[in-house]
Design an enzyme around this catalytic site. Structure first.
Site, mmCIF file in Angstrom:
data_model
loop_
_atom_site.group_PDB
_atom_site.id
_atom_site.type_symbol
_atom_site.label_atom_id
_atom_site.label_comp_id
_atom_site.label_asym_id
_atom_site.label_seq_id
_atom_site.Cartn_x
_atom_site.Cartn_y
_atom_site.Cartn_z
ATOM 1 N N LYS A 199 1.745 -0.720 2.314
ATOM 2 C CA LYS A 199 1.455 -2.024 2.895
ATOM 3 C C LYS A 199 1.427 -3.070 1.774
ATOM 4 O O LYS A 199 1.230 -2.700 0.611
ATOM 5 C CB LYS A 199 0.129 -1.997 3.661
ATOM 6 C CG LYS A 199 -1.134 -2.059 2.801
ATOM 7 C CD LYS A 199 -2.346 -2.207 3.686
ATOM 8 C CE LYS A 199 -3.595 -2.407 2.873
ATOM 9 N NZ LYS A 199 -3.731 -3.714 2.263
ATOM 10 N N ASP A 211 -0.497 4.265 5.242
ATOM 11 C CA ASP A 211 -1.797 3.597 5.247
ATOM 12 C C ASP A 211 -2.792 4.634 4.738
ATOM 13 O O ASP A 211 -3.108 5.591 5.438
ATOM 14 C CB ASP A 211 -2.156 3.144 6.658
ATOM 15 C CG ASP A 211 -3.461 2.351 6.712
ATOM 16 O OD1 ASP A 211 -4.266 2.476 5.760
ATOM 17 O OD2 ASP A 211 -3.694 1.629 7.687
ATOM 18 N N HIS A 212 -3.284 4.449 3.514
ATOM 19 C CA HIS A 212 -4.087 5.507 2.890
ATOM 20 C C HIS A 212 -5.377 5.782 3.655
ATOM 21 O O HIS A 212 -5.964 6.853 3.505
ATOM 22 C CB HIS A 212 -4.401 5.157 1.432
ATOM 23 C CG HIS A 212 -5.329 3.990 1.267
ATOM 24 N ND1 HIS A 212 -4.889 2.693 1.193
ATOM 25 C CD2 HIS A 212 -6.671 3.934 1.169
ATOM 26 C CE1 HIS A 212 -5.921 1.887 1.043
ATOM 27 N NE2 HIS A 212 -7.022 2.603 1.030
ATOM 28 N N LYS A 255 -7.852 10.001 5.215
ATOM 29 C CA LYS A 255 -9.243 10.448 5.183
ATOM 30 C C LYS A 255 -9.483 11.480 6.281
ATOM 31 O O LYS A 255 -9.010 11.345 7.406
ATOM 32 C CB LYS A 255 -10.188 9.256 5.356
ATOM 33 C CG LYS A 255 -10.065 8.222 4.236
ATOM 34 C CD LYS A 255 -11.009 7.067 4.467
ATOM 35 C CE LYS A 255 -10.824 6.002 3.390
ATOM 36 N NZ LYS A 255 -11.130 6.506 2.048
ATOM 37 N N GLU A 258 -16.791 -3.765 1.741
ATOM 38 C CA GLU A 258 -16.637 -3.410 0.331
ATOM 39 C C GLU A 258 -17.734 -4.090 -0.471
ATOM 40 O O GLU A 258 -18.088 -5.238 -0.192
ATOM 41 C CB GLU A 258 -15.265 -3.836 -0.181
ATOM 42 C CG GLU A 258 -14.101 -3.168 0.536
ATOM 43 C CD GLU A 258 -12.762 -3.626 -0.007
ATOM 44 O OE1 GLU A 258 -12.364 -3.141 -1.082
ATOM 45 O OE2 GLU A 258 -12.113 -4.477 0.631
ATOM 46 N N HIS A 262 -5.222 -1.286 8.500
ATOM 47 C CA HIS A 262 -6.352 -0.356 8.499
ATOM 48 C C HIS A 262 -7.156 -0.411 9.798
ATOM 49 O O HIS A 262 -7.357 0.605 10.464
ATOM 50 C CB HIS A 262 -7.303 -0.674 7.339
ATOM 51 C CG HIS A 262 -6.696 -0.543 5.986
ATOM 52 N ND1 HIS A 262 -5.717 0.364 5.695
ATOM 53 C CD2 HIS A 262 -6.944 -1.191 4.826
ATOM 54 C CE1 HIS A 262 -5.377 0.264 4.414
ATOM 55 N NE2 HIS A 262 -6.113 -0.676 3.874
ATOM 56 N N LYS A 268 -15.427 -8.685 1.587
ATOM 57 C CA LYS A 268 -15.688 -8.376 0.178
ATOM 58 C C LYS A 268 -17.135 -8.720 -0.162
ATOM 59 O O LYS A 268 -17.753 -9.589 0.461
ATOM 60 C CB LYS A 268 -14.756 -9.198 -0.718
ATOM 61 C CG LYS A 268 -13.283 -8.907 -0.532
ATOM 62 C CD LYS A 268 -12.885 -7.610 -1.187
ATOM 63 C CE LYS A 268 -11.375 -7.427 -1.209
ATOM 64 N NZ LYS A 268 -10.989 -6.137 -1.802
#
Length: 512
Positions: free
Chosen positions: A168, A197-198, A202, A236, A260, A360
């Site tokens: 992405k 998409d990492h 998971k 995050e 995501h 963030k």
């Protein structure tokens, strides 16, 4: 576009070593390669999931000899290994590393790559199976694929396969996503394109489907009759760090929501697929993305919130405002926080709001999906001291502590009828143990074995951008009035709380 030749072999069963192949990494000198890709390959080798006939060709603009590349990658592998480092195992893996220096827009690079791949096929028996990982800036995606195609390196024939993994962002808006998809389709079949998409690497993300469809007690209540609303939080506890140049042109909405977060929603909300074959699963995900109602301009004003962090305190340390970050404009209007209320227009989810937030410099790093069930009828308890019933809630935690928690009410011991909340908490690490992971192992392995289940399809990408497009248009026309509007180290601007409070709801307290 149909290419001549035979289709690739079907996906093999998980647990077997992957097919013989060569992984070609464009951008092999970058952070993604050293922090994620090489450690992921090392972990696959440790689990004996790499073929004995496997090789890596790294491509970058940096001048270095092949031995220097191997030594450099070796140092990175030691530094970023997610578990213990075995020098003997790494020695076997590093012997399969090759390097080419060149510019991605240089036609001669692809001729040299073709020659090197033929040599590797001959010496290592990789059977002319190649997958190309584009760990590059997005502007190189289309040019690299076109040049690979022109060099004859994307055609599948005589039983071998060729695949391309793209990181992405898949475009920056709906129009650019369509152009990218069109460019890729001119050179590749959709079955050759793996949009990665990492987040989907998971374990808990993959377990959403298993949890829903293998347990008979949950799927019957997974609908509007029993569920009040759903919350998705992706928080995050860091700022933009060294990504200011990219982030100031993207923002939280583009960076997180169409990929995501919408992937998490589609897995949570989808109908049962007819099988776990890749397209069967992705067909149902695509239906959910198309069922998310695009907002009118008026709805954007009442159902979206954007924020930007100012100075504050995070984990006990002072932090700077976003506008003071490196490579960020001092008067930037880029959002670092987004909250949305979205609706899925289908039979299962009608009138069930999905609340999303991502930002963030939040107080904690956490990604979770919270399913809030409706309150039980109160009539039974009208002559008892109980004034408020505990609602059932299911929380699927994706990071950092992967697991699933179910909250329900139970009687507090004693002579009075008192109710207390109880949590049944399952943690992956405690139950199954933990394996070293970067989040890329499963995705790389799936690409090698031809399983595209966890990768996005073209129609999914465009459907997601179609939902985001009206928000981007309104936000562009109406710049925010009060940025920054939340201190670093908090859960975002007050307007995010108001978004739920107007509906008589509230964000779940992550500290619970």
């Amino acid at each position: 576009m149909s290419l001549e030749g035979h289709t690739a072999p079907p996906a093999q069963k998980s647990g077997e070593p992957a097919n013989p192949c060569v992984m070609v990494i464009f951008g092999a000198a970058g952070d993604l390669t050293k922090r994620k890709l090489i450690p992921a390959l090392y972990n696959l080798a440790k689990e004996e999931l790499l073929s004995e006939n496997f090789a890596v060709v790294g491509i970058a603009r940096r001048e270095m000899a092949e031995q220097e590349f191997q030594e450099r990658i070796g140092r990175d592998a030691r530094e970023f290994a997610t578990g213990g480092f075995d020098p003997k195992l790494w020695e076997r893996l590093s012997s399969c590393l090759h390097y080419l220096c060149g510019h991605f827009d240089d036609d001669t690079l692809y001729g040299r790559l073709r020659e090197l791949l033929l040599e590797v096929d001959s010496s290592l028996g990789t059977r002319s199976n190649y997958f190309y990982y584009l760990a590059t800036a997005p502007e190189y995606f289309s040019p690299i694929v076109r040049k690979l195609h022109a060099a004859g390196l994307t055609q599948e024939q005589d039983g071998h396969w060729r695949r391309v993994i793209i990181e992405k962002p898949f475009g920056t808006n709906l129009d650019s996503a369509r152009i990218l998809n069109r460019d890729l389709a001119s050179c590749l079949n959709e079955s050759q394109i793996y949009r990665i998409d990492h987040y989907l690497g998971k374990e808990t993300v993959q377990n959403i489907l298993v949890f829903r469809f293998s347990n008979g007690i949950f799927e019957p209540i997974w609908n509007r009759r029993y569920i009040d609303h759903v919350q998705v939080t992706v928080a995050e506890d860091i700022g933009v760090e060294q990504r200011g140049g990219y982030y100031d042109t993207a923002g939280a909405l583009r960076d997180m929501v169409p990929n995501h977060i919408f992937q998490l929603i589609s897995l949570t909300a989808m109908e049962p697929p007819i099988s776990f074959e890749a397209d069967a699963v992705r067909d149902e995900q695509a239906k959910i993305l198309r069922a998310i109602q695009p907002m009118t301009p008026e709805e954007v004003l009442t159902r979206t919130v954007r924020g930007q962090y100012g100075g504050g305190v995070v984990k006990g340390k002072p932090s700077v405002a976003y506008r003071s970050e490196v490579k960020v404009a001092p008067d930037s209007f880029t959002e670092t926080f987004v909250a949305l209320k979205v609706s899925i227009d289908n039979w299962r989810w009608s009138d069930v709001p999905f609340y999303l937030r991502t930002g963030k410099y939040m107080p904690r790093r956490v990604t979770e999906i919270a399913i809030q069930f409706k309150r039980a009828p109160f009539m039974l308890f009208r002559k008892t001291p109980i004034h408020r019933l505990t609602t059932n809630r299911l929380v699927i935690r994706l990071q950092p502590d992967e697991g699933i928690a179910l909250r329900f009410g139970a009687k507090v011991p004693g002579p009075l009828m008192r109710l207390g909340p109880v949590d049944m908490d399952f943690k992956y690490a405690e139950t199954f143990g933990s394996k070293p992971s970067t989040g890329y192992e499963r995705l790389l392995y799936d690409c090698m074995t031809g399983d595209a289940t966890l990768f996005q399809r073209a129609d999914m990408v465009e459907a997601a951008w179609g939902v985001v497009a009206p928000i981007l248009d309104v936000w562009k026309a109406l710049p925010p009035r009060q940025f920054p509007n939340y201190p670093a180290g908090t859960w975002g601007p007050k307007e995010a709380d108001d978004l739920l409070e107007r509906d008589g709801r509230y964000w779940r307290s992550i500290e619970e």
